[in-house]
Design a protein around this motif. Structure first.
Motif, mmCIF file in Angstrom:
data_model
loop_
_atom_site.group_PDB
_atom_site.id
_atom_site.type_symbol
_atom_site.label_atom_id
_atom_site.label_comp_id
_atom_site.label_asym_id
_atom_site.label_seq_id
_atom_site.Cartn_x
_atom_site.Cartn_y
_atom_site.Cartn_z
ATOM 1 N N SER A 191 0.700 -1.264 -0.094
ATOM 2 C CA SER A 191 -0.007 0.029 0.130
ATOM 3 C C SER A 191 0.827 1.395 -0.007
ATOM 4 C CB SER A 191 -0.783 -0.124 0.998
ATOM 5 O OG SER A 191 -1.523 1.179 1.345
ATOM 6 N N VAL A 192 0.545 2.283 -0.828
ATOM 7 C CA VAL A 192 1.302 3.261 -0.853
ATOM 8 C C VAL A 192 0.491 4.645 -0.572
ATOM 9 C CG1 VAL A 192 2.597 5.113 -2.362
ATOM 10 C CG2 VAL A 192 2.868 2.445 -2.555
ATOM 11 N N VAL A 193 0.633 5.479 0.378
ATOM 12 C CA VAL A 193 -0.314 6.687 0.727
ATOM 13 C C VAL A 193 0.645 7.790 0.400
ATOM 14 C CG1 VAL A 193 -1.591 7.483 2.439
ATOM 15 C CG2 VAL A 193 -1.541 5.244 2.331
ATOM 16 N N ARG A 207 0.150 5.652 -13.002
ATOM 17 C CA ARG A 207 -1.407 5.346 -12.522
ATOM 18 C C ARG A 207 -1.956 6.429 -13.216
ATOM 19 N NH1 ARG A 207 1.859 4.091 -7.906
ATOM 20 N NH2 ARG A 207 1.518 2.194 -7.053
ATOM 21 N N CYS A 208 -3.144 6.244 -13.347
ATOM 22 C CA CYS A 208 -4.466 7.122 -14.024
ATOM 23 C C CYS A 208 -5.438 7.352 -13.399
ATOM 24 C CB CYS A 208 -4.527 6.802 -15.535
ATOM 25 S SG CYS A 208 -5.264 5.111 -15.658
ATOM 26 N N GLU A 209 -5.684 7.148 -12.086
ATOM 27 C CA GLU A 209 -6.671 7.427 -11.383
ATOM 28 C C GLU A 209 -7.065 8.665 -11.181
ATOM 29 O OE1 GLU A 209 -5.019 3.702 -9.262
ATOM 30 O OE2 GLU A 209 -4.110 5.649 -9.897
ATOM 31 N N LYS A 210 -8.355 9.272 -11.237
ATOM 32 C CA LYS A 210 -8.842 10.489 -11.244
ATOM 33 C C LYS A 210 -9.177 10.693 -9.876
ATOM 34 C CE LYS A 210 -9.147 10.803 -15.918
ATOM 35 N NZ LYS A 210 -9.220 11.143 -17.184
ATOM 36 N N SER A 211 -9.519 10.247 -8.957
ATOM 37 C CA SER A 211 -9.812 10.292 -7.758
ATOM 38 C C SER A 211 -9.231 9.223 -6.759
ATOM 39 C CB SER A 211 -11.475 10.221 -7.329
ATOM 40 O OG SER A 211 -11.980 9.099 -7.509
ATOM 41 N N PHE A 212 -8.821 9.760 -5.424
ATOM 42 C CA PHE A 212 -8.147 9.216 -4.615
ATOM 43 C C PHE A 212 -8.826 8.924 -3.251
ATOM 44 C CE2 PHE A 212 -5.266 10.900 -7.243
ATOM 45 C CZ PHE A 212 -4.499 9.703 -8.037
ATOM 46 N N THR A 213 -9.038 7.892 -2.511
ATOM 47 C CA THR A 213 -9.670 7.984 -1.316
ATOM 48 C C THR A 213 -8.717 8.390 -0.235
ATOM 49 O OG1 THR A 213 -10.962 5.812 -1.975
ATOM 50 C CG2 THR A 213 -10.954 6.336 0.370
ATOM 51 N N ASP A 214 -9.271 9.221 0.476
ATOM 52 C CA ASP A 214 -8.727 9.688 1.945
ATOM 53 C C ASP A 214 -8.812 8.658 2.963
ATOM 54 O OD1 ASP A 214 -7.974 11.110 4.195
ATOM 55 O OD2 ASP A 214 -8.273 12.772 3.633
ATOM 56 N N ILE A 215 -7.779 7.957 3.342
ATOM 57 C CA ILE A 215 -8.019 6.906 4.251
ATOM 58 C C ILE A 215 -8.448 7.357 5.494
ATOM 59 C CG2 ILE A 215 -6.295 5.445 2.822
ATOM 60 C CD1 ILE A 215 -4.268 5.922 5.329
ATOM 61 N N ILE A 216 -8.436 8.442 6.100
ATOM 62 C CA ILE A 216 -8.642 9.019 7.322
ATOM 63 C C ILE A 216 -10.312 9.337 7.016
ATOM 64 C CG2 ILE A 216 -8.576 10.929 8.777
ATOM 65 C CD1 ILE A 216 -5.543 11.207 8.024
ATOM 66 N N THR A 217 -10.583 10.160 6.336
ATOM 67 C CA THR A 217 -12.175 10.555 6.211
ATOM 68 C C THR A 217 -12.998 9.408 5.510
ATOM 69 O OG1 THR A 217 -11.879 11.941 4.233
ATOM 70 C CG2 THR A 217 -11.606 12.660 6.516
ATOM 71 N N GLU A 237 -13.487 9.902 2.169
ATOM 72 C CA GLU A 237 -13.882 10.848 1.151
ATOM 73 C C GLU A 237 -12.857 10.795 0.039
ATOM 74 O OE1 GLU A 237 -14.161 14.783 2.456
ATOM 75 O OE2 GLU A 237 -15.648 14.393 4.028
ATOM 76 N N LYS A 238 -13.464 10.928 -1.289
ATOM 77 C CA LYS A 238 -13.067 10.922 -2.554
ATOM 78 C C LYS A 238 -12.128 12.378 -2.737
ATOM 79 C CE LYS A 238 -13.540 6.700 -4.012
ATOM 80 N NZ LYS A 238 -12.437 5.892 -4.744
ATOM 81 N N SER A 239 -11.092 12.194 -3.183
ATOM 82 C CA SER A 239 -10.296 13.748 -3.655
ATOM 83 C C SER A 239 -10.147 13.682 -5.048
ATOM 84 C CB SER A 239 -8.928 13.724 -2.816
ATOM 85 O OG SER A 239 -9.295 14.145 -1.591
ATOM 86 N N LYS A 240 -10.795 14.556 -5.791
ATOM 87 C CA LYS A 240 -10.463 14.762 -7.157
ATOM 88 C C LYS A 240 -9.235 15.221 -7.371
ATOM 89 C CE LYS A 240 -15.419 15.319 -7.940
ATOM 90 N NZ LYS A 240 -16.363 16.073 -8.408
ATOM 91 N N ALA A 241 -8.600 14.677 -8.390
ATOM 92 C CA ALA A 241 -7.093 15.087 -8.770
ATOM 93 C C ALA A 241 -7.108 14.824 -10.275
ATOM 94 C CB ALA A 241 -6.151 14.178 -8.186
ATOM 95 N N VAL A 285 -4.736 15.631 3.855
ATOM 96 C CA VAL A 285 -5.472 14.349 3.129
ATOM 97 C C VAL A 285 -4.108 13.275 3.104
ATOM 98 C CG1 VAL A 285 -7.192 15.555 1.558
ATOM 99 C CG2 VAL A 285 -4.846 15.270 0.715
ATOM 100 N N TRP A 286 -4.627 12.190 3.139
ATOM 101 C CA TRP A 286 -3.821 10.860 3.106
ATOM 102 C C TRP A 286 -4.498 10.104 2.186
ATOM 103 C CZ3 TRP A 286 -0.846 8.446 7.570
ATOM 104 C CH2 TRP A 286 -0.206 9.439 8.357
ATOM 105 N N LEU A 287 -3.961 10.312 0.846
ATOM 106 C CA LEU A 287 -4.585 9.695 -0.354
ATOM 107 C C LEU A 287 -3.949 8.371 -0.658
ATOM 108 C CD1 LEU A 287 -4.821 12.925 -2.413
ATOM 109 C CD2 LEU A 287 -6.548 11.738 -0.914
#
Length: 85
Positions: free
Chosen positions: A22-24, A47-57, A59-63, A81-83
């Motif tokens: 796992s990489v955060v 990697r080409c994801e357009k959103s990442f999950t914040d492991i604390i909240t 929530e999805k963060s759009k990037a 954020v910890w994505l």
């Protein structure tokens, strides 16, 4: 534009020789103003994801990931954020 930002990567030890399990990406806006982009990071390894999950909240963060490895994401003043990437 980039600004006062604390950033680091946390990686768990892999159980195999194929790298971490796992990489955060941890981002901390340490200013009282909005930060919108962080150019020149070559950490996503294709990697080409357009959103990442914040492991604390949770929530999805759009990037927006650019082809040269830069990431564009908006951080509110004092936000962190910890994505999972």
């Amino acid at each position: 534009s980039s600004g006062p930002l604390l950033a680091f990567i946390r990686a768990s030890e892999g159980k195999s020789n194929k790298g971490p399990d796992s990489v955060v990406l941890c981002l901390f806006n340490i200013s009282g103003r909005v930060l919108k982009s962080f150019p020149g990071w070559d950490i996503f390894n294709g990697r080409c994801e357009k959103s990442f999950t914040d492991i604390i909240t949770g929530e999805k963060s759009k990037a927006l990931l650019l082809s040269e490895g830069s990431v564009m994401i908006t951080l509110e003043p004092w936000q962190f954020v910890w994505l999972r990437i």
